[in-house]
Design a protein around this motif. Structure first.
Motif, short mmCIF file in Angstrom:
data_model
loop_
_atom_site.label_atom_id
_atom_site.label_comp_id
_atom_site.label_asym_id
_atom_site.label_seq_id
_atom_site.Cartn_x
_atom_site.Cartn_y
_atom_site.Cartn_z
N HIS A 137 -46.56 -8.56 -26.34
CA HIS A 137 -45.74 -7.53 -25.72
C HIS A 137 -45.16 -7.96 -24.38
O HIS A 137 -44.07 -7.52 -24.00
CB HIS A 137 -46.56 -6.26 -25.50
CG HIS A 137 -46.95 -5.56 -26.76
ND1 HIS A 137 -47.77 -4.47 -26.80
CD2 HIS A 137 -46.60 -5.79 -28.06
CE1 HIS A 137 -47.95 -4.06 -28.04
NE2 HIS A 137 -47.24 -4.85 -28.82
N VAL A 138 -45.89 -8.82 -23.67
CA VAL A 138 -45.46 -9.21 -22.33
C VAL A 138 -44.11 -9.91 -22.38
O VAL A 138 -43.17 -9.54 -21.66
CB VAL A 138 -46.51 -10.13 -21.66
CG1 VAL A 138 -46.05 -10.52 -20.25
CG2 VAL A 138 -47.87 -9.44 -21.59
N MET A 139 -43.99 -10.91 -23.23
CA MET A 139 -42.73 -11.65 -23.33
C MET A 139 -41.63 -10.80 -23.97
O MET A 139 -40.45 -10.95 -23.65
CB MET A 139 -42.93 -12.95 -24.10
CG MET A 139 -43.81 -13.98 -23.37
SD MET A 139 -43.25 -14.34 -21.69
CE MET A 139 -41.64 -15.06 -22.01
N LYS A 140 -42.01 -9.91 -24.89
CA LYS A 140 -41.02 -9.01 -25.48
C LYS A 140 -40.40 -8.12 -24.41
O LYS A 140 -39.19 -7.89 -24.39
CB LYS A 140 -41.66 -8.14 -26.57
CG LYS A 140 -41.97 -8.87 -27.86
CD LYS A 140 -42.63 -7.94 -28.88
CE LYS A 140 -42.98 -8.68 -30.17
NZ LYS A 140 -43.67 -7.80 -31.15
N SER A 173 -45.22 -2.39 -12.40
CA SER A 173 -44.83 -1.04 -11.97
C SER A 173 -43.97 -0.27 -12.95
O SER A 173 -43.60 0.86 -12.68
CB SER A 173 -44.08 -1.14 -10.63
OG SER A 173 -42.89 -1.90 -10.78
N SER A 174 -43.66 -0.87 -14.09
CA SER A 174 -42.88 -0.12 -15.08
C SER A 174 -43.54 -0.22 -16.45
O SER A 174 -44.08 -1.26 -16.81
CB SER A 174 -41.44 -0.66 -15.15
OG SER A 174 -41.41 -1.98 -15.62
N ALA A 175 -43.50 0.89 -17.17
CA ALA A 175 -44.20 0.95 -18.45
C ALA A 175 -43.45 0.18 -19.53
O ALA A 175 -42.25 -0.06 -19.43
CB ALA A 175 -44.36 2.40 -18.87
N TYR A 176 -44.17 -0.21 -20.56
CA TYR A 176 -43.55 -0.73 -21.77
C TYR A 176 -42.89 0.44 -22.49
O TYR A 176 -43.15 1.61 -22.16
CB TYR A 176 -44.60 -1.36 -22.68
CG TYR A 176 -45.23 -2.62 -22.14
CD1 TYR A 176 -44.86 -3.88 -22.61
CD2 TYR A 176 -46.21 -2.56 -21.15
CE1 TYR A 176 -45.44 -5.04 -22.11
CE2 TYR A 176 -46.79 -3.72 -20.64
CZ TYR A 176 -46.40 -4.94 -21.13
OH TYR A 176 -46.98 -6.09 -20.62
N ASP A 177 -42.04 0.16 -23.47
CA ASP A 177 -41.48 1.29 -24.21
C ASP A 177 -42.59 1.96 -25.01
O ASP A 177 -43.66 1.38 -25.23
CB ASP A 177 -40.30 0.86 -25.10
CG ASP A 177 -40.70 -0.07 -26.24
OD1 ASP A 177 -41.70 0.22 -26.93
OD2 ASP A 177 -40.03 -1.08 -26.45
N ALA A 223 -47.85 6.06 -15.90
CA ALA A 223 -46.73 6.32 -15.03
C ALA A 223 -46.32 7.79 -14.91
O ALA A 223 -45.96 8.24 -13.84
CB ALA A 223 -45.52 5.50 -15.49
N ASP A 224 -46.34 8.54 -15.97
CA ASP A 224 -45.89 9.93 -15.86
C ASP A 224 -46.80 10.87 -16.63
O ASP A 224 -47.40 10.51 -17.63
CB ASP A 224 -44.44 10.07 -16.35
CG ASP A 224 -44.28 9.70 -17.80
OD1 ASP A 224 -44.44 10.59 -18.64
OD2 ASP A 224 -44.01 8.53 -18.09
#
Length: 265
Positions: A137-140, A173-177, A223-224
């Protein structure tokens, strides 16, 4: 008419020959795509981690590192994950956060360790981040948000520090989809069930984050609020009806001692 038929046979024959020829070519190998991607991921991961080391306080206390590894090891052992392939780091920071970097780096903040009411909640977060690594997932995420060509250029370029900061911000600081986050959540639950670890505290932790009104003091792993409640719900739905074997990895005394030592570091 005969000439047209012969020409058609020739055209079809040529097409089949060309198709057969291309089917025998390993384009991934020919263009070294896989090799280039692996090299790029290693360079990016090390570049970002070097940036973290320069700007953050890394915990080197052996007792703390071994305690975290005690919680991590059952997840790896029960799910055929090579523990030695994971580069686990603990950062002294109040933020309730953990994240994966390229090249199997896994970063955990002390704020997360201190905030988890139960050891199983922390194991759930660790499993989630391991899933991001195992599922690529990291590279995606980076390829989607930054662009493969930019990443390739960054890995071989000279503006390492500037790009490392941008990539670190993206991953921390930002979520994956939502699709990838759900896959990581459910994969973590599967890891825990295989290791006889109760996944319910992981859902409780998410719900706890959703109810916390002070979001300005720390960058939370979740995050939310609405999404964290939704995630807690589908975790509980997934385990509904499953036989859960609860076998704490640490004694309650050792778990509290671990948290206290982290807080005093």
């Amino acid at each position: 008419m005969k000439n047209i038929f012969v020409q058609a046979v020739i055209v079809v024959g040529c097409f089949l020959l060309i198709w057969f020829g291309f089917s025998q070519v390993d384009f991934m190998k020919a263009f070294k795509v896989k090799e280039n991607t692996e090299n790029m991921e290693k360079k990016l991961g090390d570049m970002i981690w070097n940036q973290v080391e320069e700007t953050e306080e890394v915990i080197t206390n052996d007792t703390i590192i071994k305690s975290l590894d005690t919680l991590l090891k059952p997840l790896c052992d029960a799910n055929d994950i090579d523990r030695d392939s994971l580069k686990v780091h603990i950062i002294k920071k109040d933020e309730i956060n953990a994240f994966a970097l390229p090249n199997n780096h896994l970063v955990v903040y002390t704020g997360l360790i201190e905030d988890c009411k139960k050891q199983e909640a922390l194991q759930g977060v660790l499993g989630h981040e391991i899933a991001h690594i195992e599922k690529n997932h990291v590279m995606k995420k980076l390829s989607k948000e930054i662009g493969y060509s930019v990443l390739l250029s960054a890995a071989g370029g000279t503006k390492g520090g500037e790009m490392a900061r941008e990539l670190l911000k993206t991953l921390s600081s930002s979520a994956y989809d939502r699709k990838l986050e759900k896959e990581a959540d459910i994969t973590s639950v599967k890891y825990m069930l295989e290791a006889d670890i109760d996944p319910r505290p992981m859902a409780d932790f998410m719900y706890q984050m959703a109810q916390d009104s002070d979001m300005s003091s720390a960058m939370y792993w979740i995050a939310d609020h609405p999404e964290s409640e939704e995630r807690a719900k589908y975790i509980l739905d997934y385990i509904k009806g499953k036989k859960i074997k609860s076998k704490p990895t640490m004694t309650e005394k050792d778990w509290k001692a671990f948290q206290e030592k982290v807080g005093n570091e």
